[in-house]
Design an enzyme around this catalytic site. Structure first.
Site, PDB file in Angstrom:
ATOM      1  N   GLU A   1      21.252   5.910   4.778  1.00 57.12           N
ATOM      2  CA  GLU A   1      20.479   5.257   3.930  1.00 57.12           C
ATOM      3  C   GLU A   1      19.202   5.923   3.972  1.00 57.12           C
ATOM      4  O   GLU A   1      18.426   5.929   2.839  1.00 57.12           O
ATOM      5  CB  GLU A   1      20.389   3.712   4.546  1.00 57.12           C
ATOM      6  CG  GLU A   1      19.624   3.671   5.835  1.00 57.12           C
ATOM      7  CD  GLU A   1      20.463   3.641   7.028  1.00 57.12           C
ATOM      8  OE1 GLU A   1      21.787   4.130   6.859  1.00 57.12           O
ATOM      9  OE2 GLU A   1      20.457   3.241   8.318  1.00 57.12           O
TER      10      GLU A   1
ATOM     11  N   LYS B   1       0.869  -1.181   0.137  1.00 60.72           N
ATOM     12  CA  LYS B   1      -0.060  -0.173  -0.018  1.00 60.72           C
ATOM     13  C   LYS B   1       0.898   1.254   0.057  1.00 60.72           C
ATOM     14  O   LYS B   1       0.500   2.267  -0.500  1.00 60.72           O
ATOM     15  CB  LYS B   1      -1.135  -0.231   1.113  1.00 60.72           C
ATOM     16  CG  LYS B   1      -2.169   0.965   1.110  1.00 60.72           C
ATOM     17  CD  LYS B   1      -3.229   0.310   2.059  1.00 60.72           C
ATOM     18  CE  LYS B   1      -2.734  -0.263   3.280  1.00 60.72           C
ATOM     19  NZ  LYS B   1      -2.631   0.464   4.504  1.00 60.72           N
ATOM     20  N   GLY B   2       2.046   1.111   0.605  1.00 60.41           N
ATOM     21  CA  GLY B   2       3.063   2.321   0.881  1.00 60.41           C
ATOM     22  C   GLY B   2       3.439   2.748  -0.545  1.00 60.41           C
ATOM     23  O   GLY B   2       3.695   3.786  -0.807  1.00 60.41           O
TER      24      GLY B   2
ATOM     25  N   GLN C   1     -14.236  -8.044  -3.246  1.00 61.98           N
ATOM     26  CA  GLN C   1     -15.393  -7.657  -2.993  1.00 61.98           C
ATOM     27  C   GLN C   1     -16.056  -7.393  -1.495  1.00 61.98           C
ATOM     28  O   GLN C   1     -16.730  -6.249  -0.944  1.00 61.98           O
ATOM     29  CB  GLN C   1     -16.503  -8.827  -3.659  1.00 61.98           C
ATOM     30  CG  GLN C   1     -16.535  -8.679  -5.092  1.00 61.98           C
ATOM     31  CD  GLN C   1     -17.272  -9.962  -5.427  1.00 61.98           C
ATOM     32  OE1 GLN C   1     -18.759  -9.903  -5.202  1.00 61.98           O
ATOM     33  NE2 GLN C   1     -17.112 -10.625  -6.585  1.00 61.98           N
TER      34      GLN C   1
ATOM     35  N   CYS D   1      25.863   3.489  11.746  1.00 60.03           N
ATOM     36  CA  CYS D   1      25.524   3.683  13.236  1.00 60.03           C
ATOM     37  C   CYS D   1      26.405   2.541  14.103  1.00 60.03           C
ATOM     38  O   CYS D   1      27.635   2.719  14.073  1.00 60.03           O
ATOM     39  CB  CYS D   1      24.167   3.625  13.368  1.00 60.03           C
ATOM     40  SG  CYS D   1      23.746   4.559  14.725  1.00 60.03           S
TER      41      CYS D   1
ATOM     42  N   ARG E   1      22.297   6.225  20.941  1.00 64.75           N
ATOM     43  CA  ARG E   1      22.522   7.017  22.222  1.00 64.75           C
ATOM     44  C   ARG E   1      24.041   6.834  22.663  1.00 64.75           C
ATOM     45  O   ARG E   1      24.458   7.567  23.432  1.00 64.75           O
ATOM     46  CB  ARG E   1      22.047   5.876  23.383  1.00 64.75           C
ATOM     47  CG  ARG E   1      20.444   6.031  23.408  1.00 64.75           C
ATOM     48  CD  ARG E   1      19.895   5.513  24.572  1.00 64.75           C
ATOM     49  NE  ARG E   1      18.533   4.839  24.278  1.00 64.75           N
ATOM     50  CZ  ARG E   1      17.394   5.710  24.290  1.00 64.75           C
ATOM     51  NH1 ARG E   1      17.644   6.985  24.736  1.00 64.75           N
ATOM     52  NH2 ARG E   1      16.368   5.252  24.124  1.00 64.75           N
TER      53      ARG E   1
ATOM     54  N   HIS F   1      23.004   7.466   9.583  1.00 62.91           N
ATOM     55  CA  HIS F   1      22.247   6.617   8.719  1.00 62.91           C
ATOM     56  C   HIS F   1      21.971   7.190   7.747  1.00 62.91           C
ATOM     57  O   HIS F   1      20.562   7.589   7.257  1.00 62.91           O
ATOM     58  CB  HIS F   1      20.712   6.237   9.565  1.00 62.91           C
ATOM     59  CG  HIS F   1      20.640   5.424  10.756  1.00 62.91           C
ATOM     60  ND1 HIS F   1      20.801   3.964  10.644  1.00 62.91           N
ATOM     61  CD2 HIS F   1      20.756   5.664  12.140  1.00 62.91           C
ATOM     62  CE1 HIS F   1      20.600   3.696  12.023  1.00 62.91           C
ATOM     63  NE2 HIS F   1      20.878   4.582  12.759  1.00 62.91           N
TER      64      HIS F   1
HETATM   65  N1  GLN Z   1      22.922   0.746  19.797  1.00 65.42           N
HETATM   66  C1  GLN Z   1      23.605   2.024  19.215  1.00 65.42           C
HETATM   67  C2  GLN Z   1      23.462   3.308  19.886  1.00 65.42           C
HETATM   68  O1  GLN Z   1      22.301   3.502  20.506  1.00 65.42           O
HETATM   69  C3  GLN Z   1      23.490   2.096  17.583  1.00 65.42           C
HETATM   70  C4  GLN Z   1      22.291   2.601  17.355  1.00 65.42           C
HETATM   71  C5  GLN Z   1      22.070   2.360  15.979  1.00 65.42           C
HETATM   72  O2  GLN Z   1      22.560   1.525  15.297  1.00 65.42           O
HETATM   73  N2  GLN Z   1      20.937   2.783  15.422  1.00 65.42           N
HETATM   74  O3  GLN Z   1      24.078   4.177  20.055  1.00 65.42           O
END
Ligand code: GLN
Length: 560
Positions: free
Chosen positions: A532, A31-32, A206, A396, A479, A530
């Site tokens: 991506e 759907k997306g 239907q 990440c 984090r 990220h």
């Molecule tokens: N777990 C790692 C963090 O919190 C990496 C997080 C992630 O890859 N999005 O920093």
């Protein structure tokens, strides 16, 4: 693409138009992709389009949901953790979304309850109808205005679900209030093919339309997801029994090559002109020049590459959706077809033979992730890529793991780790960010959204990938961070810090390491971000493009 849209401003008269997209029979129909493809057509017709998703679940956002269950969490520039369909929207429309592109039932209820606590309902009884439905309608109108021609709203879930009901009812009210001249309802249904009987069955579709009718909704378009082409008879039947115009029965058969073919499949069935007509939009020309060029690249690859993605959420196809798509986009840009093998990192830990799987790969990616499980397998993978000169991109957690691996095997800090994996490690090369130390509430509290990143080293591979830029921005969701106490040691041993974020001062102790690379390696880049999330098929992300280019170069060199 954006320029093209700007050139062909629509001169719309009348209010912002709305298209609602619902789904029936089963979930996971795409759907997306359908909503995003409609959006692409409208953008290429010169309209200003906004797109949003309403999800009927009670989580305030999917940020706390396990990717194995729900698929990837997509992050917007303004730091909202959203459903992966928003990734499709951004990729197809090639435009960034924001917090108004996502509403969950949890968020709607939370907002209504906050108003109730603040005494905003003047002592009245707070109810699903009208209070929840009003809140939903408000969310659907959030983009309305002069500069927005069309808003597409996709309803998550399947019609007939109890939890979807307030949303479907809100759409009914919305359509009643705005009138059919300016609002369209597109329903996507599954048309199964029963192999044993050799027949295509329209009954489930239907029934799903009947579910809409029960609540007073009549679809304008029926998008038919099917594995087999629908013949005239089947389409006539669907039109008659679903009460939809014959021309508006749109076939969406499985696409053999790529989901990016879907907009063209819709054009062939005149969806653009039919929608323009129904919504009283004057322009119905759709110029798909850029899109067609991209499709030509997909159809004519010069070679095939194998990419290994080593992660731990491999049971769900959608857990690394944006990473997969970014890899494909980079393939399109380099005119190569890319096969992705997803490898469960915990398997690498226990079964050494799986390392053989890495033998024939042209590049390796370790994507984002959380928690200890499979971490050692990721470290083994990265060591393999580093020592053998296999192009590597870390995303990440993939950057954090690259730093831990480097500390252990190059610097000889055998027990180095991230404190996420081992809080007692004597060498916490990755540690909790200062700003995260007091946080106990898990929802929406990571370092989220777009942050600027300086690229201080002129000739670095990172800077080259980014076309010589000295500042870029990328989205984040984490984090933990690189521990600056180790920076000098890493640098001396050959790791370069090619991307840095300067938070509030230029004091080196405050810098956040955002991108690292190894100088003496054909391509070894890892980023805390990220990237991506910012890749699109007509605009592949520079780091992914660089990775695939390096992999292709290496493959050709090895073949010589
Ligand atoms: N777990 C790692 C963090 O919190 C990496 C997080 C992630 O890859 N999005 O920093």
């Amino acid at each position: 693409m954006a320029k093209q849209a700007a050139r062909k401003r629509s001169n719309r008269t009348g209010p912002t138009r709305h298209i609602f997209v619902t789904g029936g029979v089963v979930s996971s129909l795409g759907k997306g992709v359908a909503a995003a493809s409609i959006g692409r057509l409208l953008v290429n017709m010169g309209y200003q389009v906004r797109i949003q998703k309403f999800d009927p679940y009670l989580n305030v956002d999917p940020g706390t949901m396990n990717p194995s269950q729900h698929g990837e969490v997509f992050v917007t520039d303004d730091g909202v953790e959203t459903d992966l369909d928003l990734g499709h929207y951004e990729r197809f429309l090639n435009q960034p979304l924001n917090r108004h592109s996502t509403y969950t039932a949890g968020q709607i209820y939370q907002s209504v309850l906050q108003k109730e606590r603040a005494g905003k309902f003047n002592g009245g009884t707070v109810q699903v109808i009208p209070h929840i439905t009003n809140e939903i309608k408000e969310a659907a109108r959030v983009f309305d205005g002069e500069d927005v021609d069309v808003v597409i709203t996709e309803l998550g879930g399947t019609v007939g679900d109890i939890e979807s009901l307030p949303f479907v009812e809100a759409v009914r009210q919305f359509m009643h209030e705005h009138g059919r001249k300016y609002v369209s309802l597109c329903h996507l249904a599954y048309i199964p093919y029963i192999k044993a009987a050799g027949e295509i069955k329209t009954k489930p579709a239907q029934h799903s339309v009947q579910k809409l009718r029960e609540i007073g909704l009549m679809p304008d378009f029926l998008f038919c997801r099917t594995e087999q082409s629908l013949n005239k008879e089947v389409k006539d039947k669907l039109a008659l029994f679903c009460n939809v115009d014959r021309d508006n029965i749109i076939e969406m058969a499985d696409v053999p090559l790529s989901i990016y073919e879907v907009p063209n499949i819709l054009i062939k069935q005149n969806v653009h002109t039919l929608l323009a007509e129904q919504l009283n939009l004057s322009n119905s020309d759709c110029d798909m020049h850029d899109w067609d060029l991209m499709l030509r690249h997909i159809r004519n690859p010069k070679d095939t590459l194998n990419i290994a993605m080593v992660g731990k959420y491999v049971s769900t196809q959608d857990a690394y959706k944006s990473v997969n798509e970014a890899i494909y986009h980079a393939g399109f840009a380099n005119l190569v077809k890319v096969n992705i093998t997803t490898i469960e990192s915990t398997d690498l830990e226990k079964d050494k033979s799986i390392q053989r799987k890495l033998k024939n790969v042209d590049a390796i990616i370790v994507p984002g992730g959380f928690g200890n499980r499979g971490f050692e397998g990721k470290l083994q993978t990265i060591r393999y890529a580093r020592e053998r000169g296999i192009p590597y991109l870390g995303l990440c957690l993939g950057m954090q793991a690259a730093c831990v691996e480097f500390a252990r095997n190059v610097l000889g800090l055998k027990q180095a780790n991230s404190t996420e994996m081992d809080p007692q490690t004597p060498d916490p090369v990755i540690d909790l960010m200062e700003s995260q130390k007091e946080i106990t509430n898990l929802g929406g509290t990571m370092r989220l959204g777009a942050y600027p990143c300086q690229l201080p080293i002129k000739g670095s591979r990172t800077t080259k990938c980014y076309g010589g830029a000295d500042q870029i921005d990328e989205r984040h969701r984490h984090r933990y961070e690189f521990n600056n106490a180790y920076r000098k040691q890493f640098e001396e041993a050959g790791m370069r810090f090619t991307g840095l974020y300067y938070p509030d001062s230029h004091q080196p102790d405050n810098w956040l390491v955002e991108i690292v690379e190894l100088k003496e390696h054909p391509f070894f880049i890892a980023t805390q971000a990220h990237p991506e999330f910012k890749s699109s098929p007509v605009n592949a992300h520079p780091l992914f493009k660089g990775l695939i280019a390096a992999a292709y170069k290496r493959k050709r060199e090895l073949a010589e």
